[in-house]
Design a protein around this motif. Structure first.
Motif, PDB file in Angstrom:
ATOM      1  N   ARG A 163       0.853  -1.185   0.000  1.00 31.35           N
ATOM      2  CA  ARG A 163       0.000   0.000   0.000  1.00 31.35           C
ATOM      3  C   ARG A 163       0.890   1.235   0.000  1.00 31.35           C
ATOM      4  O   ARG A 163       1.751   1.385   0.858  1.00 31.35           O
ATOM      5  CB  ARG A 163      -0.927  -0.015   1.224  1.00 31.35           C
ATOM      6  N   ASP A 212      -2.262   4.790   6.742  1.00 28.98           N
ATOM      7  CA  ASP A 212      -2.956   3.864   5.842  1.00 28.98           C
ATOM      8  C   ASP A 212      -2.041   3.172   4.845  1.00 28.98           C
ATOM      9  O   ASP A 212      -2.521   2.399   4.014  1.00 28.98           O
ATOM     10  CB  ASP A 212      -4.045   4.621   5.064  1.00 28.98           C
ATOM     11  N   VAL A 213      -0.730   3.458   4.881  1.00 32.95           N
ATOM     12  CA  VAL A 213       0.161   2.920   3.843  1.00 32.95           C
ATOM     13  C   VAL A 213       1.390   2.257   4.457  1.00 32.95           C
ATOM     14  O   VAL A 213       1.678   2.405   5.654  1.00 32.95           O
ATOM     15  CB  VAL A 213       0.620   4.038   2.871  1.00 32.95           C
ATOM     16  N   ASP A 223      -0.494  -0.860  -4.394  1.00 34.04           N
ATOM     17  CA  ASP A 223      -1.885  -0.440  -4.230  1.00 34.04           C
ATOM     18  C   ASP A 223      -1.872   1.062  -3.945  1.00 34.04           C
ATOM     19  O   ASP A 223      -1.467   1.494  -2.867  1.00 34.04           O
ATOM     20  CB  ASP A 223      -2.515  -1.219  -3.074  1.00 34.04           C
ATOM     21  N   VAL A 259      -3.083   4.018  -2.682  1.00 34.05           N
ATOM     22  CA  VAL A 259      -4.107   4.289  -1.669  1.00 34.05           C
ATOM     23  C   VAL A 259      -4.638   5.710  -1.743  1.00 34.05           C
ATOM     24  O   VAL A 259      -5.842   5.950  -1.584  1.00 34.05           O
ATOM     25  CB  VAL A 259      -3.534   3.994  -0.265  1.00 34.05           C
TER      26      VAL A 259
END
Length: 299
Positions: A2, A60-61, A27, A29
């Protein structure tokens, strides 16, 4: 993995974001920028989420791709590394050795993976040529001419404040050094630096394997004169940097591969933050000579 994008300028929009979106192992994000409205617009164009808060994105990563100007890259890079996030950085790492060193030290202390995106180092034809030339030890001298016409025509980078302030030494100088250093070895002395027309700079280097090199760098060359040439001369004869058919997005996809490999194996990539620091130190030494009063002895 991510990954988030820091930055919303033309380079983030046309290179980093498309590469992050297309990479099978990443991914994408979301994106954070210093101007929230620009982050919203870029996120909408590339099918991802805009973050108003950098720490929220970092939460979040697992990694960040940084497409900020070099005078703004160091602080969020250190912050991301301290949060345990791997770093896909841009060149130059910073515009002072002090700030570049802060990034390299944060990477070393935290053990995160880092890759600095020197475009040529991630183009297959040039990568293969560098590897072949690095295997020879009898190079005598080299010249590197990296000439752009950024401030003429309709280049999206013509309005870049840091390019106008720092010029070719800091914008295309890293490209030239990224090719020369793995072949000729580290620089032990910057023996001369002199200005030319526009933002043109001439720099003379002494390498620790005994060879010397001359760099001619410009962002203000006539359009018809723009281009990049690297020529090596030694016991094996003369060889020149090959042309590459790849674009920046293709090269960034390969840089993404390199970051994933470094994160998985724990082995530093040749273009890691430590290498980015060394390039910055050499550029800073050249800048010091350019800024020195006339008549001062050359160190």
């Amino acid at each position: 993995m991510r990954i988030g994008l820091l930055g919303t300028g033309p380079w983030a929009d046309t290179a980093h974001a498309p590469a992050l979106r297309r990479h099978d192992g990443l991914d994408f994000v979301g994106v954070w920028g210093r101007r929230p409205e620009a982050a919203e617009e870029l996120a909408a164009r590339h099918g991802t989420r805009a973050y108003a808060d950098l720490d929220a994105l970092l939460d979040d990563v697992e990694a960040v791709s940084i497409a900020l100007s070099p005078d703004a890259q160091a602080e969020p890079a250190v912050r991301a590394a301290r949060a345990g996030r791997h770093l896909l950085l841009d060149k130059p790492l910073a515009v002072t050795a002090e700030h570049a060193r802060a990034v390299a030290e944060a990477v070393r202390e935290t053990g995160v993976a880092s890759v600095v995106f020197f475009t040529s180092r991630f183009q297959p034809e040039i990568e293969a040529w560098i590897a072949e030339q690095a295997g020879r030890e009898d190079w005598f001298t080299a010249r590197a001419e990296w000439l752009g016409a950024v401030f003429t025509g309709d280049s999206p980078y013509a309005r870049s404040p840091w390019r106008r302030e720092k010029g070719a030494l800091w914008d295309v100088g890293p490209h030239a050094l990224s090719v020369l250093l793995p072949v000729l070895g580290d620089v032990r002395r910057v023996t001369a630096a002199a200005p030319g027309p526009g933002d043109t700079v001439h720099v003379v280097l002494e390498h620790d394997r005994g060879a010397s090199s001359v760099l001619t760098l410009s962002l203000t060359a006539p359009t018809a004169a723009a281009g990049a040439v690297v020529e090596l001369r030694g016991g094996a004869g003369v060889t020149s940097l090959p042309e590459s058919a790849g674009d920046a997005v293709s090269a960034l996809l390969r840089a993404g591969d390199a970051l994933l490999d470094a994160a998985r194996t724990g082995r530093p990539h040749p273009c890691d933050a430590a290498f980015g620091l060394r390039v910055t130190e050499i550029l800073a030494a050249a800048q010091g000579l350019l800024d020195a009063p006339a008549g001062r002895p050359v160190a």
